[in-house]
Design a protein around this motif. Sequence first.
Motif, PDB file in Angstrom:
ATOM      1  N   ILE A  91       6.036   2.825  -7.778  1.00 51.33           N
ATOM      2  CA  ILE A  91       6.192   2.471  -8.723  1.00 51.33           C
ATOM      3  C   ILE A  91       8.602   2.726  -8.544  1.00 51.33           C
ATOM      4  O   ILE A  91       8.085   4.004  -8.659  1.00 51.33           O
ATOM      5  CB  ILE A  91       6.059   2.772  -9.778  1.00 51.33           C
ATOM      6  CG1 ILE A  91       6.005   4.144 -10.316  1.00 51.33           C
ATOM      7  CG2 ILE A  91       4.528   2.800  -9.878  1.00 51.33           C
ATOM      8  CD1 ILE A  91       5.715   4.939 -11.621  1.00 51.33           C
ATOM      9  N   THR A  93      10.840   4.228 -11.548  1.00 48.26           N
ATOM     10  CA  THR A  93      11.225   4.626 -12.614  1.00 48.26           C
ATOM     11  C   THR A  93      12.384   4.081 -13.246  1.00 48.26           C
ATOM     12  O   THR A  93      13.803   3.804 -11.960  1.00 48.26           O
ATOM     13  CB  THR A  93      11.607   5.767 -11.970  1.00 48.26           C
ATOM     14  OG1 THR A  93      10.354   6.423 -11.491  1.00 48.26           O
ATOM     15  CG2 THR A  93      10.947   6.861 -13.951  1.00 48.26           C
ATOM     16  N   HIS A 282       6.941   7.837  -0.063  1.00 49.24           N
ATOM     17  CA  HIS A 282       8.248   7.219  -0.578  1.00 49.24           C
ATOM     18  C   HIS A 282       7.791   6.578  -1.521  1.00 49.24           C
ATOM     19  O   HIS A 282       6.946   6.765  -2.070  1.00 49.24           O
ATOM     20  CB  HIS A 282       8.434   6.319   0.493  1.00 49.24           C
ATOM     21  CG  HIS A 282       7.483   4.913   1.039  1.00 49.24           C
ATOM     22  ND1 HIS A 282       6.957   4.391   0.854  1.00 49.24           N
ATOM     23  CD2 HIS A 282       6.454   5.368   2.024  1.00 49.24           C
ATOM     24  CE1 HIS A 282       6.146   3.323   0.683  1.00 49.24           C
ATOM     25  NE2 HIS A 282       5.864   4.085   1.675  1.00 49.24           N
ATOM     26  N   GLY A 283       8.839   5.822  -1.710  1.00 49.49           N
ATOM     27  CA  GLY A 283       9.257   5.174  -3.553  1.00 49.49           C
ATOM     28  C   GLY A 283       8.626   4.143  -3.631  1.00 49.49           C
ATOM     29  O   GLY A 283       8.951   3.754  -2.107  1.00 49.49           O
ATOM     30  N   SER A 284       9.782   2.962  -3.922  1.00 50.13           N
ATOM     31  CA  SER A 284       9.199   1.514  -4.240  1.00 50.13           C
ATOM     32  C   SER A 284      10.056   1.078  -3.487  1.00 50.13           C
ATOM     33  O   SER A 284      10.136  -0.479  -2.955  1.00 50.13           O
ATOM     34  CB  SER A 284       8.880   1.408  -5.947  1.00 50.13           C
ATOM     35  OG  SER A 284      10.375   1.764  -6.155  1.00 50.13           O
ATOM     36  N   ALA A 285      11.308   1.471  -2.393  1.00 50.81           N
ATOM     37  CA  ALA A 285      12.074   0.444  -1.963  1.00 50.81           C
ATOM     38  C   ALA A 285      12.570  -0.488  -2.570  1.00 50.81           C
ATOM     39  O   ALA A 285      12.417  -1.990  -1.926  1.00 50.81           O
ATOM     40  CB  ALA A 285      11.638   0.184  -0.732  1.00 50.81           C
ATOM     41  N   ASN A 295       7.133  -1.243   5.881  1.00 49.86           N
ATOM     42  CA  ASN A 295       5.982  -0.191   6.701  1.00 49.86           C
ATOM     43  C   ASN A 295       4.745   0.167   5.880  1.00 49.86           C
ATOM     44  O   ASN A 295       5.049   1.216   4.752  1.00 49.86           O
ATOM     45  CB  ASN A 295       6.826   1.107   7.108  1.00 49.86           C
ATOM     46  CG  ASN A 295       5.297   1.062   8.166  1.00 49.86           C
ATOM     47  OD1 ASN A 295       4.414   1.431   8.245  1.00 49.86           O
ATOM     48  ND2 ASN A 295       5.834   2.135   8.920  1.00 49.86           N
ATOM     49  N   TYR A 334      10.537  -2.573  10.561  1.00 47.87           N
ATOM     50  CA  TYR A 334      11.417  -2.359  11.308  1.00 47.87           C
ATOM     51  C   TYR A 334      12.021  -0.799  11.731  1.00 47.87           C
ATOM     52  O   TYR A 334      13.099  -0.818  11.892  1.00 47.87           O
ATOM     53  CB  TYR A 334      12.112  -3.206  11.002  1.00 47.87           C
ATOM     54  CG  TYR A 334      12.900  -2.795   8.965  1.00 47.87           C
ATOM     55  CD1 TYR A 334      13.680  -2.074   8.744  1.00 47.87           C
ATOM     56  CD2 TYR A 334      11.864  -2.405   8.181  1.00 47.87           C
ATOM     57  CE1 TYR A 334      14.041  -0.993   7.092  1.00 47.87           C
ATOM     58  CE2 TYR A 334      11.619  -2.291   6.543  1.00 47.87           C
ATOM     59  CZ  TYR A 334      13.020  -1.477   6.323  1.00 47.87           C
ATOM     60  OH  TYR A 334      13.088  -0.679   5.520  1.00 47.87           O
TER      61      TYR A 334
HETATM   62  P1  NAD Z   1      12.586   4.952  -1.572  1.00 46.74           P
HETATM   63  O1  NAD Z   1      11.282   5.983  -0.958  1.00 46.74           O
HETATM   64  O2  NAD Z   1      12.081   3.918  -1.887  1.00 46.74           O
HETATM   65  O3  NAD Z   1      13.524   4.551  -0.594  1.00 46.74           O
HETATM   66  C1  NAD Z   1      14.361   5.283   0.502  1.00 46.74           C
HETATM   67  C2  NAD Z   1      14.536   4.397   2.255  1.00 46.74           C
HETATM   68  O4  NAD Z   1      13.983   4.563   2.560  1.00 46.74           O
HETATM   69  C3  NAD Z   1      15.110   2.747   1.637  1.00 46.74           C
HETATM   70  O5  NAD Z   1      16.232   3.103   2.726  1.00 46.74           O
HETATM   71  C4  NAD Z   1      13.973   1.887   2.118  1.00 46.74           C
HETATM   72  O6  NAD Z   1      14.093   1.219   2.345  1.00 46.74           O
HETATM   73  C5  NAD Z   1      13.009   3.325   2.856  1.00 46.74           C
HETATM   74  N1  NAD Z   1      11.866   3.325   2.718  1.00 46.74           N
HETATM   75  C6  NAD Z   1      10.589   3.813   1.774  1.00 46.74           C
HETATM   76  N2  NAD Z   1       9.675   3.291   1.851  1.00 46.74           N
HETATM   77  C7  NAD Z   1       9.668   2.110   2.902  1.00 46.74           C
HETATM   78  C8  NAD Z   1       8.659   1.655   3.636  1.00 46.74           C
HETATM   79  N3  NAD Z   1       7.212   1.842   3.311  1.00 46.74           N
HETATM   80  N4  NAD Z   1       9.233   0.794   4.798  1.00 46.74           N
HETATM   81  C9  NAD Z   1      10.179   0.525   4.956  1.00 46.74           C
HETATM   82  N5  NAD Z   1      11.196   1.138   4.007  1.00 46.74           N
HETATM   83  C10 NAD Z   1      10.940   2.019   3.446  1.00 46.74           C
HETATM   84  O7  NAD Z   1      14.049   6.085  -2.095  1.00 46.74           O
HETATM   85  P2  NAD Z   1      14.066   5.366  -3.799  1.00 46.74           P
HETATM   86  O8  NAD Z   1      15.285   4.072  -2.742  1.00 46.74           O
HETATM   87  O9  NAD Z   1      15.085   6.602  -3.573  1.00 46.74           O
HETATM   88  O10 NAD Z   1      13.521   5.311  -5.024  1.00 46.74           O
HETATM   89  C11 NAD Z   1      13.354   4.207  -5.203  1.00 46.74           C
HETATM   90  C12 NAD Z   1      12.584   3.795  -6.378  1.00 46.74           C
HETATM   91  O11 NAD Z   1      11.542   4.152  -5.971  1.00 46.74           O
HETATM   92  C13 NAD Z   1      12.640   4.647  -7.540  1.00 46.74           C
HETATM   93  O12 NAD Z   1      13.251   4.082  -8.852  1.00 46.74           O
HETATM   94  C14 NAD Z   1      12.201   5.756  -7.950  1.00 46.74           C
HETATM   95  O13 NAD Z   1      11.851   6.610  -8.691  1.00 46.74           O
HETATM   96  C15 NAD Z   1      10.859   5.394  -7.069  1.00 46.74           C
HETATM   97  N6  NAD Z   1       9.882   6.599  -6.517  1.00 46.74           N
HETATM   98  C16 NAD Z   1       9.033   6.421  -6.558  1.00 46.74           C
HETATM   99  C17 NAD Z   1       7.572   6.832  -5.898  1.00 46.74           C
HETATM  100  C18 NAD Z   1       6.447   7.422  -6.582  1.00 46.74           C
HETATM  101  O14 NAD Z   1       6.224   6.358  -7.011  1.00 46.74           O
HETATM  102  N7  NAD Z   1       5.477   8.736  -5.762  1.00 46.74           N
HETATM  103  C19 NAD Z   1       8.402   8.058  -4.863  1.00 46.74           C
HETATM  104  C20 NAD Z   1       9.394   7.797  -4.999  1.00 46.74           C
HETATM  105  C21 NAD Z   1      10.375   7.514  -5.538  1.00 46.74           C
END
Ligand code: NAD
Length: 499
Positions: A91, A93, A282-285, A295, A334
């Motif tokens: 999700i 935040t 990972h987060g919601s990217a 991915n 990718y």
């Molecule tokens: P993120 O993990 O979403 O992204 C970090 C990097 O990794 C970005 O470059 C993104 O494009 C890449 N990435 C992440 N998951 C990927 C996937 N499945 N496939 C391809 N590329 C991927 O972290 P962030 O940018 O710091 O956070 C974005 C949002 O996500 C924020 O609002 C944060 O609060 C939230 N978040 C949620 C959770 C959760 O719900 N468990 C965990 C971490 C962050």
Amino acid sequence: MNVEAKLGDVVKKQMASTSKGAVPVTVAFGDGIGPEIMNASLKVLISAGADIAIEPIEIGEQVYLAGNSAGITADAWDSLRRTKVFYKAPITTPQGGGFKSLNVTVRKSLGLFANVRPCNAYMPFIASKHPGMDVVVVRENEEDLYAGIEHRQTDEVYQCLKLISRPGSEKICRYAFEYAKAYGRKKVTCFTKDNIMKLTDGLFHKVFDEVAAEYPDIESEHWIIDIGAAKLADTPDAFDVVVMPNLYGDVLSDVAAQIAGSVGLAPSANIGAHCAMFEAIHGSAPRRAGQDVANPSGLLLAGVMMMAHLGRTEVAERVHNAWLKTIEDGIHTYDIFKEGVSQQKVGTDAFADAVVERLGQKPAELPAARYGDDAKPFMIPEPTQRPAARKELVGVDIFVHSAEPLAELAESMQRAANGLMKLEMITNRGVKVWPEGLPETFCTDHWRCRYVAKQGQVFNKAMIVELQKSLAFSGVDFIKTEHLFTFDGEPGYSLGQGQ
Ligand code: NAD
């Protein structure tokens, strides 16, 4: 976007034709890339025969922005408490203050005490610093510094309480050994910093040793966290299952996932006595949302952990092996695509289709996943009830906010004792500064003054009240009182540094 709009065709079809014996699972499609990777993951699980009854809920960004600071509604709680299994996409935040971490709320409210994170390398198909890495980090999820009890006490000093309990430590250590047993793992390592935090981390280590003695077939060892972390980052092959308190586990599970080369691929499970939650790490990217490029592997592998948890080990094994074969065949999104290694760059949905096509196949080079009979769901017993210890009050630490010179403070504090008890020492940030401190010691405005009984006298709570009254009348700004007990004769408090 409401929940309905997030559901893919395969999910809608499954919901329309759910069988009677299907296992109810609460599913959050999340924000950003969440809906895409959740639909892709569910497509694979359903195609592999996962007989689940999906209950979709809305959590996260929209719920926060609608004014719910926890990011989760009462209806969603009802579903979670009914199904007891939560499959959760990431999700978003919203930026800015006031929003509470949904993950921390869910973990603590549902008592999800164990965070389990397998960290694997998939060389040569995905680059990794540690080709053979295969480590599972088991992190305590409910206590430690994450109890969230913080106070500002003086102009200069803030405090965060580190709470480690015996039942909490026992649950997580036992979970680590039961996990090792169920998944054919050979060794469990404990990381703590008990050379410094002798009482809190010392308890965790002690309980680990007690629990380890009940599993003679599984090797056990303990490392001080600093050198243990260095060794984990340098030679992860030396570890198998690693268990640790909350904060260390939070940091090191990310390090372990990163050095395996697979942060985007890593799943995690949050397990409690009554409920469990499965998600990618990972987060919601948000920047990748709506493009069909993300991915889905981390969330899919979390789904594999969920199927194993539900006792559907055959589905877990089929999906896991089909996924390994897809990675091995070079069908990559990718984020892991590499010229010369990968064969085909695909989007989220095509990746899921490639895994579905390979259901029933096993990898040729990577070790195949096996979910033997032992990998059936296991639960740990309630923590052991122990008889209450003989508890004696032997003194008190009074914490004081003061900017006056130490000699004057010591005089006021001695005077306040009214001859009832003895001022034994004064420390500043733990270091003894009175009597006989060193002039070099840097001091803040936060002092701990320790009082004990005078020779031949017994300490009691009424004496503490008298002392507090006397301090209040003499204008001493005392900010906190910590009672000193012995438990069966053992001191339940640490000495001052330099005492
Ligand atoms: P993120 O993990 O979403 O992204 C970090 C990097 O990794 C970005 O470059 C993104 O494009 C890449 N990435 C992440 N998951 C990927 C996937 N499945 N496939 C391809 N590329 C991927 O972290 P962030 O940018 O710091 O956070 C974005 C949002 O996500 C924020 O609002 C944060 O609060 C939230 N978040 C949620 C959770 C959760 O719900 N468990 C965990 C971490 C962050």
